[in-house]
Design a protein around this motif. Structure first.
Motif, PDB file in Angstrom:
ATOM      1  N   ASP A 101       0.829  -1.211   0.000  1.00  0.00           N
ATOM      2  CA  ASP A 101       0.000   0.000   0.000  1.00  0.00           C
ATOM      3  C   ASP A 101       0.859   1.254   0.000  1.00  0.00           C
ATOM      4  N   ILE A 102       0.573   2.166  -0.943  1.00  0.00           N
ATOM      5  CA  ILE A 102       1.251   3.454  -0.924  1.00  0.00           C
ATOM      6  C   ILE A 102       0.266   4.626  -0.832  1.00  0.00           C
ATOM      7  N   TRP A 103      -1.027   4.378  -1.048  1.00  0.00           N
ATOM      8  CA  TRP A 103      -2.057   5.392  -0.784  1.00  0.00           C
ATOM      9  C   TRP A 103      -3.303   4.669  -0.308  1.00  0.00           C
ATOM     10  N   THR A 104      -3.652   4.944   0.937  1.00  0.00           N
ATOM     11  CA  THR A 104      -4.891   4.416   1.510  1.00  0.00           C
ATOM     12  C   THR A 104      -5.813   5.606   1.722  1.00  0.00           C
ATOM     13  N   PRO A 105      -6.829   5.778   0.869  1.00  0.00           N
ATOM     14  CA  PRO A 105      -7.737   6.916   1.009  1.00  0.00           C
ATOM     15  C   PRO A 105      -8.528   6.838   2.319  1.00  0.00           C
ATOM     16  N   ALA A 106      -9.051   7.964   2.725  1.00  0.00           N
ATOM     17  CA  ALA A 106      -9.901   8.004   3.922  1.00  0.00           C
ATOM     18  C   ALA A 106     -11.064   7.025   3.746  1.00  0.00           C
ATOM     19  N   THR A 107     -11.497   6.422   4.833  1.00  0.00           N
ATOM     20  CA  THR A 107     -12.603   5.470   4.805  1.00  0.00           C
ATOM     21  C   THR A 107     -13.824   6.097   4.132  1.00  0.00           C
ATOM     22  N   GLY A 108     -14.429   5.336   3.239  1.00  0.00           N
ATOM     23  CA  GLY A 108     -15.631   5.804   2.555  1.00  0.00           C
ATOM     24  C   GLY A 108     -15.363   6.653   1.334  1.00  0.00           C
TER      25      GLY A 108
END
Length: 131
Positions: free
Chosen positions: A25-32
């Motif tokens: 993982d290099i970008w985990t967007p905000a939940t939702g």
């Protein structure tokens, strides 16, 4: 429709043992939210000598679909420590939207790496879109 979009500029750096079948993982967007990747600078360097048969290709992928967003570069089966796999600037023009809410941007190897480590660093830019 870009309403509810939040601009994102993210730095990432990791030193990981990449197994090939699992993305890093290099970008985990905000939940939702859903990522909307517009570009990146990516540097991949062999940190500890690789052992992978055959040679290995590295891709930027969408974790929600395993779809390749962009190829990054490749390394020989026994690439030595210090080998630069890629130093690339990606301009994705219109951008790439994540295939699903909560999907991540990842770096993934094409084959199993028996041993060795790859250092990944860079900058991503884009937006996080509300579902």
């Amino acid at each position: 429709d870009m309403s509810g979009a939040a601009a994102v500029l993210g730095l990432f750096a990791s030193l990981t043992t990449i197994t090939g079948t699992t993305g890093d993982d290099i970008w985990t967007p905000a939940t939702g939210t859903r990522f909307y990747l517009k570009g990146a600078y990516v540097l991949l360097v062999v940190h500890t000598a690789l052992n992978a048969t055959p040679g290995v290709r590295f891709d930027l992928i969408d974790s929600g679909s395993s779809k390749v967003i962009a190829p990054l570069g490749g390394a020989a089966p026994t690439a030595a420590a210090g080998t630069v796999i890629c130093a690339v600037r990606l301009d994705l023009a219109e951008g790439v939207k994540g295939s699903a809410v909560n999907a991540k941007v990842q770096i993934q190897a094409s084959v199993t790496i028996d041993s060795g480590k790859v250092s990944a660093s860079g900058i991503l830019w884009g937006e996080e879109l509300t579902a």
